[in-house]
Every structure is written in C-alpha cells, then in structure tokens.
Write a protein that holds these residues in place. Structure first.
Motif, short mmCIF file in Angstrom:
data_model
loop_
_atom_site.label_atom_id
_atom_site.label_comp_id
_atom_site.label_asym_id
_atom_site.label_seq_id
_atom_site.Cartn_x
_atom_site.Cartn_y
_atom_site.Cartn_z
N ASN A 217 16.24 -0.35 -8.53
CA ASN A 217 14.81 -0.38 -8.26
C ASN A 217 14.00 -0.59 -9.53
OD1 ASN A 217 14.91 -0.12 -5.46
ND2 ASN A 217 14.96 2.11 -5.53
N PRO A 252 12.57 1.06 -0.84
CA PRO A 252 11.44 1.98 -1.05
C PRO A 252 11.85 3.30 -1.68
CG PRO A 252 12.11 2.05 1.23
CD PRO A 252 12.96 0.99 0.58
N GLN A 290 9.24 5.07 -7.40
CA GLN A 290 9.47 3.90 -6.56
C GLN A 290 8.69 3.99 -5.26
OE1 GLN A 290 10.77 1.20 -7.35
NE2 GLN A 290 11.40 0.10 -5.51
N ARG A 291 8.64 5.16 -4.66
CA ARG A 291 7.88 5.33 -3.43
C ARG A 291 6.40 5.09 -3.68
NH1 ARG A 291 10.91 10.54 -0.51
NH2 ARG A 291 13.01 9.65 -0.62
N MET A 294 5.69 1.40 -3.98
CA MET A 294 5.60 0.69 -2.70
C MET A 294 4.19 0.81 -2.11
SD MET A 294 8.52 -0.74 -2.31
CE MET A 294 8.44 -0.89 -4.12
N ALA A 334 11.28 5.74 4.12
CA ALA A 334 10.33 5.00 4.95
C ALA A 334 9.20 5.91 5.42
CB ALA A 334 11.06 4.39 6.15
N VAL A 337 6.90 6.90 2.49
CA VAL A 337 5.94 5.86 2.15
C VAL A 337 4.83 5.81 3.20
CG1 VAL A 337 5.62 3.36 1.90
CG2 VAL A 337 7.57 4.49 0.81
N LEU A 385 9.86 -1.11 6.52
CA LEU A 385 10.32 0.04 5.76
C LEU A 385 11.78 0.40 6.00
CD1 LEU A 385 7.16 2.30 6.23
CD2 LEU A 385 7.90 1.19 4.12
N THR A 411 9.69 -4.07 2.06
CA THR A 411 10.16 -3.14 1.02
C THR A 411 11.68 -3.07 0.92
OG1 THR A 411 10.27 -1.14 2.41
CG2 THR A 411 8.11 -1.73 1.47
N ARG A 412 12.38 -3.78 1.80
CA ARG A 412 13.86 -3.78 1.77
C ARG A 412 14.42 -5.16 1.41
NH1 ARG A 412 16.46 1.38 2.78
NH2 ARG A 412 15.01 2.63 4.00
N VAL A 430 10.48 -7.03 -2.89
CA VAL A 430 10.66 -6.13 -4.02
C VAL A 430 11.56 -6.80 -5.05
CG1 VAL A 430 11.52 -3.85 -4.74
CG2 VAL A 430 10.46 -4.14 -2.48
#
Length: 438
Positions: A217, A252, A290-291, A294, A334, A337, A385, A411-412, A430
C-alpha cells in the motif's frame, strides 16, 4: 487407524470447520457451544457462516452419525479422547489476547477429560499458553498441545483438508505424534516443534502478511506520486521466487478477524518484553493511514466545491465485508472506510452480495440495499470497497447513466478500467494512473 472421539469447543469459523473436517476424516466429533439456538440450527445443518462447502460437510457428517452438536462441553469431554479448543481470543486491553474464554473452558472440563486425554489449543494464543493451561489443569495425565489454525475465510474447508503445513507443538513428543495421527489422511507436511514455537508461528505468519500488505500500500502511494503503475511493479516483483505473487495487491487496508488482533497482540508482547517490534508498529500505523488515504481519494474524485467536501454528497458503495466470499464484517477495512466517509458527512447507500437490508453490524451510517443499481442511482460516484467477482460483470453503461457524476473509485484495483472507460466512466484506482473516457 480407527477414528478418535473428539470434542471441539466453539462453533465459529475455526471450530465448525475443524469439527466438520475431522468428522469427514472418519473421527466421531461433538461440537459444543454456549449458544443453544445456534446448536439447534447446526444440528439441522443450518449454518450461519458463508463458507463454500461447509454446510454440505456439516449435513453429511450429521447424516453419517459422525458429527453432532451439544450445548456445553463437560458431558462430551468425559467421553472424548481429544479436546480441541476453538474459542475466540479477541483483542483485550492494550492489544493483548483475551484468554478468558479459553480458561473458562479448561475450568469447565478440566476434571472431566479422561486419563490419557489430550487438550489441543487451536485458538490463536500467545507464547506460554500451553504451560499456563497445563497449570490450570493440574493434571499430569492429560497432554497439552498447540495446533494453530491457518484457515482463510472463504476457503476454510480447502485450507483444512489441503493445507500448506500442519503445525503441532508440545514439550511432549508422544503427544505431538498422537495429534499428528489425527491428520493421517491429510496430505501435507507436518511441522513438529515445541509448544512456544507453535504458539508463535501463527502470529509470525499473520504479522508478516500484514507487513507485506502495508508495504504494498505504501508502494502504491509512491506510484501515484511518481506516475508509475503498481500493477506493473508487483507483477515484476512477484516473479522473483524469493518474493512470489501473493499478498501484493493494494487495497483500503488490511483487516478481518485475525490480522489486526494478532498484530496488536504480538506488538504488545514484544514491547512488554523490552524487545520492541518497530517494523510491525510501522505496518499497523501505515494501515491506519491507508484507510484515511482512501477517504481523501474519494473526496478528491467525488467531493464538491474547491475544498472537495463530502458533506451531503451521495455515494454508492460496492461491498462492505472485509473480503469477498464471506459475510464477515469484523474489522472490515471496507466498513471502516465507509464509516470514515460518513463522518465526513457523506450520504451512503451500499450493496454487498453477502448482506441484506437490516444485516447486523452495518450500522446506521450506511443504508443497505440489495441492488447495486439502486446504490448507484443519483450518486456523485461509486466506491468499490470489497472485491466481489460479480461486481466485474455489472452493466456499467446502465450504472453510468444512473450516476449523477460518472466516476468510480476502485479501492481494490478490482475492475477493468478499459470496460469502465468504454461505458463513459472515470476510473480512479490505487497506485495506478487514472483512466478517463474518450
């Protein structure tokens, strides 16, 4: 070898899978739980867990008379040669593993296990737990063994019956061999070791995977700044046999029922021992960032005004479970976020193939619908997500027509940007270059 009489305490993912699979190997298994309603449903073959093959295996075991369910453990323990502990060890105060459920079971069954029996800890427990359980038992005629599980939700049955390895640890070599014999029909290498090493290996494996995900990430963030493509980067990295291709996809953040609590527990133990674990601390901190990243990405793509505010902005969400193939919301990145987006004032409507309107655990901040097209209607953007395969085959032209703004934040990196571009949608992934229609 004749089948053994086995008691499995706990019917969550680990316990139910362990019991059903051991019964399929020819053992006679009782699965016990404190939830009487759950025991009744399980006895009828009604399984709450979304796990491929598990419900059929439970029904087959019950029909064959090799698998049964019971409320409480004491009675079944008195006629069992082996007792597997599969109860939760959640994150306790300060991140340490909470062993109260494990200790409660030992207190309940300690004097009921027959002479020569075995107590096998499959729950994830810290180093020293086998010795602790032996002291609680106060019996030198019952062996204590660590046999950690490595089951992934969505493939738990396959992971049990076709594992990469079976780890069995005890300071009594004879007890190790007795547990190994239970798996005689499973074609997998058996790692025989001491109790401390077996207890530590589950934490070591999960924390390595968590660190690897945080590393990827962080690389994805660097790719966005440098104009590089994380997909090309990880494809090249994964061809190095020292690295391999697994766990090299950005997302995420990592979550679920194991990685967060195991990372916190190992870090707590390391810091309490004075050794510290800077790499693991950095991985945990990176995951939290990282969250948050996002959320900023969604705001940049879908927010309103010069400040790209999300207040009052309607968003459609695709997926809430912590990964595809499960209905588990525990520590789902998920859902984390989604809740962070709600805290920014976004109006959220979500669809997840494993959830239905009113599903417990979603919370009041997210309106859950059964149809992804309803989630998209009038939204200022779609945010993917969870990497459910069915999201790839949605009618993206129909979705583009129903969105107020034609943008998808993936996000994936799960969707095909070319498909979305042809549908007239802007795609934001991402660690990958943005894709616009044209």
């Amino acid at each position: 070898m004749r089948g053994k009489r086995i008691l499995v305490v706990g019917t969550g993912y680990v316990g139910l899978t362990t019991g059903a699979c051991l019964a399929s190997l020819g053992h006679r298994v009782v699965c016990s739980d404190v939830d009487a309603a759950k025991v009744e449903r399980s006895s009828r073959g009604e399984i709450d867990l979304l796990e491929p093959g598990l419900a059929d295996m439970v029904r087959d075991g019950v029909a064959a008379g090799r698998l049964e369910f019971a409320v409480g453990s004491a009675r079944a323990a008195a006629r069992s040669e082996v007792v597997f502990l599969c109860v939760p060890t959640p994150m306790g105060a300060g991140g340490a593993a909470d062993l109260r459920a494990v200790e409660a079971v030992v207190a309940e069954i300690g004097d009921r296990v027959p002479r020569g029996g075995l107590l096998v800890a499959k729950s994830t427990v810290p180093v020293g737990t086998s010795a602790r359980l032996a002291r609680l038992l106060g019996r030198d005629d019952v062996g204590v063994v660590s046999n950690p599980e490595f089951l992934r939700e969505g493939s738990a049955v396959r992971d049990f019956l076709r594992p990469d390895r079976i780890v069995i640890g005890s300071d009594d070599p004879a007890a190790v061999e007795r547990v190994a014999a239970l798996y005689a029909a499973v074609d997998a290498p058996v790692v025989r070791t001491g109790a401390a090493s077996a207890e530590l290996v589950k934490y070591a494996a999960n924390c390595f995977l968590a660190t690897r995900l945080s590393y990827v990430n962080a690389l994805a963030a660097r790719c966005e700044r440098a104009g590089a493509d994380i997909a090309d980067l990880t494809a090249a990295m994964g061809r190095d046999h020292r690295i391999g291709p697994e766990f090299l996809r950005p997302g995420p953040g990592w979550g679920g029922s194991c990685l967060p609590k195991d990372a916190a527990a190992l870090l707590r133990v390391a810091e309490a021992a004075g050794t510290g674990f800077p790499a693991l601390r950095a991985a945990i901190d990176s995951n939290a960032r990282q969250r948050a990243r996002m959320v900023r990405k969604v705001a940049a793509a879908c927010g309103s005004g010069p400040a790209r505010s999300l207040r009052g902005v309607r968003l459609g969400l695709l997926g809430l479970t912590f990964k595809a193939g499960t209905n588990d919301l525990r520590d789902s990145p998920a859902l984390a976020v989604a809740r962070a987006l709600a805290a920014e004032g976004a109006d959220l409507t979500a669809c997840d193939p494993a959830l239905r309107p009113g599903s417990a655990g979603v919370g009041a901040d997210v309106r859950l619908v059964a149809d992804p097209y309803r989630a998209a209607a009038g939204a200022a953007g779609l945010v993917l997500l969870t990497e459910w395969p069915e999201f790839r085959s949605l009618d993206w032209r129909r979705l583009a027509a129903s969105l107020a703004r034609p943008v998808v934040v993936d996000t994936r990196d799960h969707l095909d940007p070319a498909v979305l571009r042809r549908a007239g949608l802007r795609w934001r992934g991402v660690g990958r270059p943005p894709v616009d229609p044209g």
